[in-house]
Design a protein around this motif. Structure first.
Motif, PDB file in Angstrom:
ATOM      1  N   VAL A  34      25.283 -41.412 -28.756  1.00  0.00           N
ATOM      2  CA  VAL A  34      26.252 -40.441 -29.677  1.00  0.00           C
ATOM      3  C   VAL A  34      25.970 -39.192 -29.148  1.00  0.00           C
ATOM      4  CG1 VAL A  34      24.444 -40.272 -31.912  1.00  0.00           C
ATOM      5  CG2 VAL A  34      24.693 -42.625 -31.413  1.00  0.00           C
ATOM      6  N   LEU A  35      26.505 -38.558 -30.068  1.00  0.00           N
ATOM      7  CA  LEU A  35      26.725 -37.372 -29.680  1.00  0.00           C
ATOM      8  C   LEU A  35      26.631 -36.557 -30.771  1.00  0.00           C
ATOM      9  CD1 LEU A  35      27.382 -36.048 -26.903  1.00  0.00           C
ATOM     10  CD2 LEU A  35      29.801 -36.083 -26.853  1.00  0.00           C
ATOM     11  N   THR A  62      22.122 -50.469 -23.968  1.00  0.00           N
ATOM     12  CA  THR A  62      21.518 -48.998 -24.623  1.00  0.00           C
ATOM     13  C   THR A  62      22.418 -48.250 -25.835  1.00  0.00           C
ATOM     14  OG1 THR A  62      20.608 -49.473 -21.800  1.00  0.00           O
ATOM     15  CG2 THR A  62      20.101 -47.488 -23.340  1.00  0.00           C
ATOM     16  N   VAL A  63      21.701 -47.797 -26.433  1.00  0.00           N
ATOM     17  CA  VAL A  63      22.415 -47.075 -26.748  1.00  0.00           C
ATOM     18  C   VAL A  63      20.871 -45.494 -26.432  1.00  0.00           C
ATOM     19  CG1 VAL A  63      21.906 -45.497 -29.646  1.00  0.00           C
ATOM     20  CG2 VAL A  63      22.077 -48.533 -29.354  1.00  0.00           C
ATOM     21  N   LEU A  64      21.672 -44.343 -26.853  1.00  0.00           N
ATOM     22  CA  LEU A  64      21.596 -43.282 -25.990  1.00  0.00           C
ATOM     23  C   LEU A  64      21.627 -41.725 -26.850  1.00  0.00           C
ATOM     24  CD1 LEU A  64      20.665 -41.178 -23.596  1.00  0.00           C
ATOM     25  CD2 LEU A  64      23.070 -41.777 -22.785  1.00  0.00           C
ATOM     26  N   THR A  65      20.840 -41.298 -27.142  1.00  0.00           N
ATOM     27  CA  THR A  65      21.596 -40.034 -27.837  1.00  0.00           C
ATOM     28  C   THR A  65      21.755 -38.543 -26.977  1.00  0.00           C
ATOM     29  OG1 THR A  65      20.668 -41.068 -30.011  1.00  0.00           O
ATOM     30  CG2 THR A  65      21.164 -38.598 -29.924  1.00  0.00           C
ATOM     31  N   GLY A 112      21.381 -36.607 -34.741  1.00  0.00           N
ATOM     32  CA  GLY A 112      20.617 -37.781 -34.108  1.00  0.00           C
ATOM     33  C   GLY A 112      20.211 -38.432 -33.925  1.00  0.00           C
ATOM     34  N   GLY A 113      19.149 -38.343 -34.038  1.00  0.00           N
ATOM     35  CA  GLY A 113      18.002 -39.644 -34.302  1.00  0.00           C
ATOM     36  C   GLY A 113      18.379 -40.508 -35.279  1.00  0.00           C
ATOM     37  N   ALA A 114      19.315 -40.255 -36.599  1.00  0.00           N
ATOM     38  CA  ALA A 114      20.066 -41.115 -37.497  1.00  0.00           C
ATOM     39  C   ALA A 114      20.497 -42.071 -37.244  1.00  0.00           C
ATOM     40  CB  ALA A 114      20.065 -40.369 -38.595  1.00  0.00           C
ATOM     41  N   THR A 115      22.135 -41.589 -36.384  1.00  0.00           N
ATOM     42  CA  THR A 115      22.941 -42.552 -36.195  1.00  0.00           C
ATOM     43  C   THR A 115      22.864 -43.270 -34.932  1.00  0.00           C
ATOM     44  OG1 THR A 115      24.484 -39.904 -37.011  1.00  0.00           O
ATOM     45  CG2 THR A 115      25.365 -41.733 -35.667  1.00  0.00           C
ATOM     46  N   ALA A 116      21.133 -43.005 -34.039  1.00  0.00           N
ATOM     47  CA  ALA A 116      20.974 -44.098 -33.229  1.00  0.00           C
ATOM     48  C   ALA A 116      20.072 -44.624 -34.053  1.00  0.00           C
ATOM     49  CB  ALA A 116      20.197 -43.400 -31.963  1.00  0.00           C
ATOM     50  N   SER A 133      15.263 -34.775 -37.925  1.00  0.00           N
ATOM     51  CA  SER A 133      16.236 -37.071 -37.806  1.00  0.00           C
ATOM     52  C   SER A 133      15.599 -37.178 -36.868  1.00  0.00           C
ATOM     53  CB  SER A 133      17.553 -36.875 -38.221  1.00  0.00           C
ATOM     54  OG  SER A 133      18.511 -37.215 -36.389  1.00  0.00           O
ATOM     55  N   LEU A 134      15.516 -36.634 -35.533  1.00  0.00           N
ATOM     56  CA  LEU A 134      14.964 -36.819 -34.361  1.00  0.00           C
ATOM     57  C   LEU A 134      13.058 -37.397 -34.572  1.00  0.00           C
ATOM     58  CD1 LEU A 134      14.772 -37.363 -30.938  1.00  0.00           C
ATOM     59  CD2 LEU A 134      13.813 -35.182 -31.135  1.00  0.00           C
ATOM     60  N   SER A 135      12.529 -37.269 -35.315  1.00  0.00           N
ATOM     61  CA  SER A 135      11.578 -36.724 -35.894  1.00  0.00           C
ATOM     62  C   SER A 135      11.152 -38.100 -36.567  1.00  0.00           C
ATOM     63  CB  SER A 135      10.496 -35.857 -36.634  1.00  0.00           C
ATOM     64  OG  SER A 135       9.060 -35.992 -36.415  1.00  0.00           O
ATOM     65  N   GLY A 136      12.066 -38.877 -37.592  1.00  0.00           N
ATOM     66  CA  GLY A 136      12.060 -39.732 -37.882  1.00  0.00           C
ATOM     67  C   GLY A 136      12.183 -40.672 -37.748  1.00  0.00           C
TER      68      GLY A 136
END
Lengths: 293, 583
Positions: free
Chosen positions: A41-42, A91-94, A71-75, A108-111
């Motif tokens: 995820v980019l 593996t899912v990688l952001t 980044g966090g939500a899409t992953a 989004s990352l924190s969530g």
């Protein structure tokens, strides 16, 4: 661990990264460790460009370009879709820059990590919004010139300590790594791959263009950041267990700053002050790791 | 169940890339071009024999001891000897000195040779096809044997004539066993004889015999060394108690124990003087070393002097013999005190301090002030322009008879073992060029075989080995990326204790283990050489260093290389170069 990790290559030549780009080196290392069973995820960052304009791709794995703050939500969504298909192997990688991690993508990352989503988040840190023309981010270090902190208005605020912010979420794994220490970086990426839950890697990736350094110096600078304690190599498990991976040579930060155009305005007094800040951070880290100061 | 056609990945309604970025030839961005470019190490040009030291140490690090031994032998047939007695100028120019301390190159050379002895292995060296010319060699010292070695490798048959009963010259008769055991010398010589060199001992070559040789052979190499002592030029030097130090060492090496009771005065400051003094101590006598300059000016190895003093040798500096006389069966030596005044030839000049004389009573005097040629035909005629005078040999191809070559101590400026090897090598290469291409080709062809910008010749380059491709640029300390090296102490040479040393002529320097040797070899920066560390491949941001099975092990894909220069800077050993791109 596969023995041919170093030989496997998931980044194509012909990408449009600047000469000497640290972010590209970081990408090569991380994908070597994670292998081709990886979905990326980019969110918006330098790599959104480096990965190639449509219909080209610089990577041999699937990449989803996503909005800056997602980044966090899409992953989370990609992981959920894979899980529904019964694919727990991939593996899912952001893969996000410092802007998309420290600033715009932080909520989004924190969530995502608060929910302990099962993915790896890599922040390759080049300490400013390089892709859009070197604007300051909350990752830009104290003392740096950027196009938004010019002249006398160089950044007089500290760099946000993103790893400690993630550690505060008590995620299974958070670590720093540097492009100048490939073995350490590959080991950490593989370790992260073999864990479950939210894993976070903060990779120091020098930027010759934005830092005003010669392209051939990007590894040297990255190495010095570690050797001077500016960017210590360490890892934290479960938000509690600290391990310091490299005992720095304790070079003076002066040497590191002198080599970079973005710091050339700093006076001896400024450098002394920065040295003190670095020492303070290092002592704090030692205390957290339970080691004597 | 009805399939939703949108789930089919072939019909996803999002834009999907189907090409790679490889259609962008980013090599067009480049204005600097990296390339693999092996260079010259400073140690290898400091070595008069031009040994490929960085490659030898690399092989030793990998445990390739036989290959390392062969790598030495191609440039120097005396690794066992030179690992022990060479003055190792290589270590003085080692880049590692600026980092922690020089690599113990001589200890490694000795280890590699000892390992070959221990396992009784034979070298596999490239030998040229046989040539018709035959060469006579006068004197089986280092220079003569080295000449025979290199000439044999070049396909010539050699006959060596030696006056004494055993070969080796000064190595056999003039160096005490505690520095060079017989087995070490014999092992090196064995390799030479196994190459097919015929050695005739007990054949002293006179002027008449030389003219015979000139008729029978195509070339004669004269490497008979110096066997006549220099005169002290003071009254009383012909008294019976005054003799040559080298002759004294010869008696010991012949199995005799010359009387050493009382005090023996040794005059000189070179290695022979120190060898004599230390031998006197071992035979139970007291040694008084008299030198006209100071300790720091002594040509002898500093470590040898230090050990001599530990063993009880007494050193008197700034004294020169003035008069020798006899007094009640003893020798009365009048010494002129000297003082330092001014400079000459890079060292302090000493002159007599007027009116300052003193006397010492000794049992005997041994001279070690240098040697000279015993016969005039053994001296090079440097006046004739038609005679080709090279750095370590003199070639005379004027007459119709055999070519005459003078080498070894009789022509060398520095009279050392390794210079004698250099002399033998130079003579052999010069003769080969002379026979194959004529006298005019000698100087330019030798010039092409020099190691880097130095004056040492390389047999490997002459034979067309890979070393000829190396850049002549000498790698400096600043060009080494020291981030890839850790501080590591130089190996401590294990030695006999002082008390054990003076009891006998046992070898003082003990063996080092393979583990220690490999660790020491690993300290070597391998200046200018690629050891396949792969840093260039690892750090390339453009995936443009391609691993392959070619000679180098990898190559640069210039279609995509942007010329960032990272590979060159991150090369620990400076085995790459960055040059301007020529459009």
């Amino acid at each position: 661990m596969p023995t041919d990790v170093l030989d496997r290559e998931l980044v194509h030549s012909g990408h449009v990264g600047c000469p000497g780009c640290g972010a590209t080196i970081a990408m090569r290392f991380v994908l070597k460790a994670l292998g081709e069973k990886t979905i990326m995820v980019l969110p918006a960052c330098c790599w959104s460009v480096i990965a190639g304009p449509y219909p080209q791709s610089a990577l041999k794995i699937p990449v989803l370009h996503a909005a800056f703050e997602t980044g966090g939500a899409t992953a989370t969504g990609v992981r959920a879709a894979l899980d529904m298909k019964g694919d727990t192997e991939t593996t899912v990688l952001t893969w996000a820059g410092d802007g998309g991690t420290f600033d715009i993508g932080f909520q989004s990352l924190s969530g995502a990590v608060e929910r302990d989503e099962n993915f790896i988040y890599v922040c390759y840190d080049n300490e400013a919004y390089m892709n859009t023309g070197v604007q300051r981010s909350s990752s830009t270090p104290y003392g740096a010139w950027t196009t938004t902190t010019t002249g006398k208005d160089w950044k007089k605020l500290r760099k946000k300590n993103i790893v400690e912010a993630l550690v505060a979420h008590r995620i299974p794994y958070a670590a720093t790594a540097s492009i100048a220490f490939p073995e350490d970086l590959l080991r950490k990426a593989q370790k992260a791959k073999n864990m479950k839950g939210s894993r976070f890697l903060h990779i120091y990736a020098s930027c010759p263009t934005g830092w005003r350094i010669p392209s051939e110096m990007s590894i040297k600078i990255a190495r010095m950041a570690v050797q001077t304690n500016i960017f210590p190599l360490y890892e934290v498990e479960e938000g509690l267990r600290y391990t310091i991976n490299y005992r720095p040579k304790e070079y003076l930060v002066r040497e590191y700053f002198r080599l970079q155009g973005r710091f050339k305005h700093l006076t001896e007094k400024d450098l002394d002050q920065i040295q003190q800040m670095v020492n303070e951070d290092w002592e704090l880290l030692l205390r957290k790791a339970g080691e004597h100061v | 169940m009805i399939m939703n056609k949108y789930v089919n990945p072939d019909n996803l309604y999002i834009a999907r890339s189907y090409l790679t970025t490889e259609s962008n030839k980013t090599g067009s961005w480049r204005f600097l071009r990296p390339c693999y470019d092996e260079k010259t190490a400073p140690c290898s040009i400091a070595c008069p024999a031009g040994e490929d030291i960085p490659r030898i140490e690399m092989m030793a690090t990998q445990g390739l001891f036989k290959e390392a031994w062969e790598k030495i032998l191609i440039e120097n047939p005396f690794p066992s000897v030179c690992g022990r007695v060479c003055f190792h100028p290589c270590e003085g120019s080692c880049n590692r000195r600026d980092f922690d301390s020089a690599v113990a190159i001589h200890s490694l050379e000795r280890f590699i040779a000892d390992t070959a002895i221990r396992y009784g292995i034979s070298p596999e060296l490239e030998k040229k096809p046989s040539r018709k010319q035959r060469i006579a060699i006068v004197g089986a010292g280092t220079a003569g044997l080295a000449a025979a070695w290199f000439l044999s490798l070049l396909g010539y048959s050699c006959d060596v004539f030696e006056a004494s009963s055993e070969v080796g010259g000064v190595l056999r008769w003039g160096i005490p066993l505690y520095r060079l055991p017989l087995s070490a010398l014999r092992h090196d010589i064995k390799q030479i004889t196994e190459l097919g060199v015929a050695i005739f001992t007990g054949k002293k070559v006179s002027k008449e015999m030389l003219s015979e040789l000139k008729k029978k052979y195509d070339a004669v190499f004269i490497g008979c060394g110096h066997s006549l002592g220099m005169p002290l030029s003071v009254p009383g030097e012909n008294l019976s108690g005054v003799s040559e130090g080298l002759e004294f060492l010869r008696q010991i090496r012949d199995g005799k124990s010359p009387v050493c009771s009382g005090v023996t005065a040794i005059i000189g400051g070179g290695n022979t003087a120190v060898d004599v003094a230390r031998s006197v101590v071992r035979l139970g006598g007291k040694a008084l070393l008299l030198y006209r300059r100071r300790r720091q000016d002594m040509p002898a190895l500093a470590l040898e002097v230090e050990m001599a003093l530990e063993e009880g040798v007494e050193l008197e500096e700034l004294v020169a013999p003035a008069v020798i006389s006899e007094e009640n069966g003893k020798i009365l030596l009048t010494l002129q005190e000297m003082k330092v005044e001014g400079e000459e030839c890079g060292r302090d000049r000493v002159i007599a301090a007027t009116g300052k004389n003193r006397q010492v009573r000794v049992e005997r005097i041994l001279k070690a002030i240098g040697m000279q040629a015993s016969e005039s035909w053994q001296q090079a005629d440097r006046t004739d322009n038609e005679i080709l005078t090279l750095s370590h040999s003199v070639l005379d191809s004027r007459g119709r008879e055999a070519v005459m070559v003078l080498g070894g101590d009789i022509v060398n400026k520095t009279k050392s073992v390794v210079d004698a090897v250099a002399s033998g090598k130079q003579a052999a290469l010069a003769l080969d060029i002379l026979f194959q291409e004529g006298i005019e080709a000698v100087v330019p062809k030798l010039q092409a075989c020099l190691v880097g910008p130095g004056s040492s010749l390389s047999m490997e380059i002459f034979m067309g080995g890979e070393r000829r491709l190396r850049n002549k640029h000498v790698v400096s300390y600043e060009e080494i990326n020291t981030d890839y090296f850790r501080f590591s102490p130089r190996v401590t040479q294990p030695r006999l204790l002082k008390e054990e040393r003076i009891q006998s002529f046992e070898e003082i320097d003990l063996k080092i283990s393979a583990h220690m040797a490999m660790k020491e070899a690993e300290r070597c920066f391998n200046c200018g050489l690629c050891n396949q560390c792969d840093n260039c491949f690892i750090f390339c941001p453009d995936t443009s260093v391609i691993l392959g099975r070619d000679h180098q092990g990898r190559h640069i894909n210039y279609d995509y290389c942007k010329g960032c220069g990272l590979c060159v800077v991150e090369c620990p050993r400076n085995a790459m170069s960055l040059g301007e791109e020529k459009s």
